[in-house]
Design a protein around this motif. Structure first.
Motif, PDB file in Angstrom:
ATOM      1  N   TYR A 116       0.871  -1.175   0.000  1.00  9.86           N
ATOM      2  CA  TYR A 116       0.000   0.000   0.000  1.00  9.86           C
ATOM      3  C   TYR A 116       0.900   1.213   0.000  1.00  9.86           C
ATOM      4  CZ  TYR A 116      -4.767   1.678   0.462  1.00  9.86           C
ATOM      5  OH  TYR A 116      -6.000   2.221   0.194  1.00  9.86           O
ATOM      6  N   GLN A 170      -2.524   3.702  -6.470  1.00  8.37           N
ATOM      7  CA  GLN A 170      -2.145   2.291  -6.385  1.00  8.37           C
ATOM      8  C   GLN A 170      -2.242   1.610  -7.752  1.00  8.37           C
ATOM      9  OE1 GLN A 170      -4.901   1.530  -2.957  1.00  8.37           O
ATOM     10  NE2 GLN A 170      -3.125   0.411  -2.212  1.00  8.37           N
ATOM     11  N   ASP A 203      -8.785  -4.115  -0.719  1.00  7.55           N
ATOM     12  CA  ASP A 203      -7.327  -4.193  -0.818  1.00  7.55           C
ATOM     13  C   ASP A 203      -6.719  -2.963  -1.472  1.00  7.55           C
ATOM     14  OD1 ASP A 203      -6.735  -7.075   0.102  1.00  7.55           O
ATOM     15  OD2 ASP A 203      -8.335  -7.342  -1.363  1.00  7.55           O
ATOM     16  N   PHE A 204      -7.412  -2.427  -2.461  1.00  7.34           N
ATOM     17  CA  PHE A 204      -6.894  -1.265  -3.183  1.00  7.34           C
ATOM     18  C   PHE A 204      -8.035  -0.306  -3.517  1.00  7.34           C
ATOM     19  CE2 PHE A 204      -4.185  -4.889  -4.637  1.00  7.34           C
ATOM     20  CZ  PHE A 204      -2.974  -4.480  -4.066  1.00  7.34           C
ATOM     21  N   MET A 256      -7.880   1.681   4.629  1.00 12.24           N
ATOM     22  CA  MET A 256      -6.744   1.329   5.485  1.00 12.24           C
ATOM     23  C   MET A 256      -7.138   1.109   6.937  1.00 12.24           C
ATOM     24  SD  MET A 256      -3.896   4.053   4.118  1.00 12.24           S
ATOM     25  CE  MET A 256      -2.663   3.482   5.288  1.00 12.24           C
ATOM     26  N   LYS A 309      -9.462   6.075   0.081  1.00 10.29           N
ATOM     27  CA  LYS A 309      -8.159   5.432   0.184  1.00 10.29           C
ATOM     28  C   LYS A 309      -7.755   5.276   1.645  1.00 10.29           C
ATOM     29  CE  LYS A 309      -6.600   7.100  -4.335  1.00 10.29           C
ATOM     30  NZ  LYS A 309      -5.584   7.811  -5.122  1.00 10.29           N
TER      31      LYS A 309
END
Length: 532
Positions: free
Chosen positions: A98, A222, A367-368, A358, A354
């Protein structure tokens, strides 16, 4: 300034998208772990020896170099030491990597060092006999020199009364565009007058980065890591936000969108409006159960920038923000139930997502995160013209309701929740207050805390216009809003309560997620701050 620039293809737009495209192109190529080509990119993007946009071609390339690193999720390097753009790429190339915080970054040597807020007298001043500007000034900051008004900036308190009183509109309100767009008052100046971000205040809405006319602000991406995961043979599934309609040029065109994602290497694509339906049902349940018996009012939860601001600045009323899981999280959890080992990519309009992805206190299963603009760069890298694809014949996602798809536009979240409440309580009056932009959201919360909105449902949207105005969008706000509404009407289901996946809500909601605390706020702020 931000709204004026949105949907307009400028030289800044060209540079941003070129960087995304080229980073994606190199990531897709088989480089055997050697990424020296990144070092040559600034010379390919800014060719020749004559500056096009700034005073120096070397400065132009240095700025592009920093943008390339940010697009790879890498930290900026600055201009105080020699460094290769590809430095650290071997670490970023791991598909599980990340980005390093902070998320929102200011490229110092790209900043114009714009003056901070002030009122100035232009040459339109006629030196009129009435002198209304001087008469209304509460601090006696206005005098007349050579027959023209003059404002003493040391005395001026920036109340704006002089500007309102001038019959010739000769007094201008000068604001640094990024600071004017920041509803958190998180942008100040360093010793050189360049913009700096106070990461203790910033909630990553991204409005500053779309407002800076010098392109000095950018968030990390990402793109690189997602493509590495695809190339590594991972099952990568995209979840597209309701505001996707119109972003890539089409008007829904789900079959073409599905084919485009397949060509990019994704194993599948799902509609986040599914999760929006579930979120609306959750919030309707919480509202019925808790307002006003347990809490005086309830704020919506789907916009992370708004909810973080509300909890941070009004901690004693943090419990009044809904603990419903966001559409992104609910959709990701649905996908995870069927694809336990997949990499899940949220594709949407929002920079703040984003940070939400996290969080540890509320596991997102995402995940992204990609913005629409970053996704468009990936399409360009593969030569995909979305609207020209044949498609697979499936014209819709066939699940989400019109209510869920309407989450993308300001007012849509509250309407979906109200409609869900009325499903079983048709005669119940549900009062709603809504605000767009963090400054207006703050005013709404202040009024709510004072008791003005007792019994109300509050909808907060950090971006003026709603998610269709997010920092990662491509198209003009008004155009996209109209297309989202038109697409919503095509759904075979009108209400969020009609979504077949509502029966899985109990499974998707974990006990540890129902925490009304500042834990998630603290996490978000710390993740943003990083080593800035």
């Amino acid at each position: 300034m931000a709204e004026a620039m949105r949907g307009v293809y400028t030289s800044l737009t060209k540079i941003r998208r070129t960087v995304f495209r080229e980073v994606a192109r190199i990531a897709y190529e088989d480089t055997d772990g050697v990424y020296d080509e990144f070092d040559d990119l600034p010379y390919e993007i800014i060719s020749g020896d004559v500056a096009t946009y700034r005073e120096s071609v070397f400065l132009e390339r240095a700025i592009v170099g920093e943008r390339i690193r940010l697009a790879m999720g890498l930290p900026m390097q600055g201009a105080d030491r020699p460094a290769k753009i590809s430095e650290g790429t071997e670490l970023a190339a791991k598909p599980e990597t990340y980005y390093e915080p902070p998320l929102i970054n200011i490229i110092n040597f790209a900043c114009n060092a714009c003056a901070e807020e002030k009122y100035v007298v232009s040459n339109l001043c006629q030196g009129c006999l009435a002198h209304p500007c001087k008469e209304v000034c509460p601090k006696d900051a206005i005098s007349f020199i050579d027959g023209k008004a003059h404002i003493d900036q040391e005395k001026c308190i920036k109340c704006g009364r002089c500007r309102q009183a001038c019959p010739y509109t000769a007094i201008a309100h000068w604001q640094r565009p990024c600071a004017a767009a920041c509803g958190m008052n998180a942008i100040g100046s360093d010793e050189q007058g360049r913009a700096v971000i106070d990461y203790d205040k910033c909630v990553s809405c991204g409005q500053c980065l779309v407002s800076c006319p010098f392109g000095a602000i950018a968030d990390k991406s990402q793109i690189f890591q997602i493509i590495q995961a695809i190339r590594a043979g991972e099952e990568v599934i995209a979840a597209v936000a309701p505001s996707f309609v119109g972003q890539f040029g089409g008007r829904g065109n789900v079959d073409k969108l599905r084919e485009a994602f397949k060509k990019l290497g994704f194993a599948g694509v799902e509609e986040v409006a599914i999760g929006a339906d579930l979120c609306a049902v959750q919030e309707a349940g919480y509202f019925l159960e808790e307002v006003p018996e347990k809490i005086p009012f309830m704020g919506t939860s789907c916009c992370p920038a708004w909810s973080v601001m509300a909890k941070k600045e009004f901690p004693e009323h943090a419990g009044c923000i809904s603990m419903a899981l966001t559409p992104m999280v609910l959709t990701a959890r649905l996908i995870r139930e069927q694809h336990p080992t997949a990499k899940i990519v949220f594709v949407g309009p929002c920079a703040a997502k984003k940070l939400e992805a996290m969080r540890k206190s509320v596991k997102s299963e995402v995940d992204f995160v990609l913005t629409f603009e970053e996704m468009a760069g990936m399409m360009e890298a593969k030569g995909i013209e979305y609207t020209k694809l044949k498609g697979d014949g499936a014209s819709d996602f066939d699940v989400a309701s019109a209510s869920g798809r309407g989450f993308a536009v300001a007012g849509g979240v509250a309407q979906a929740v109200v409609d869900a409440i009325h499903k079983d309580h048709p005669d119940m009056e549900v009062k709603v207050a809504a605000a767009q932009g963090l400054e207006n959201c703050r005013k709404m919360m202040k009024d709510a805390v004072k008791g003005k909105y007792d019994g109300y449902l509050l909808e907060g949207m950090a971006c003026p216009g709603g998610c269709v105005a997010g920092a990662g969008t491509i198209q003009a706000v008004s155009k996209t809003a109209a297309q989202v509404k038109a697409y919503s009407k095509k759904s075979p289901h009108k209400l969020a309560t009609e979504n077949m996946y509502n029966k899985y809500l109990d499974v998707l909601e974990r006990a540890e997620d129902g925490v009304r605390s500042e834990d998630a706020v603290a996490e978000s702020l710390e993740a943003q701050k990083g080593e800035a």
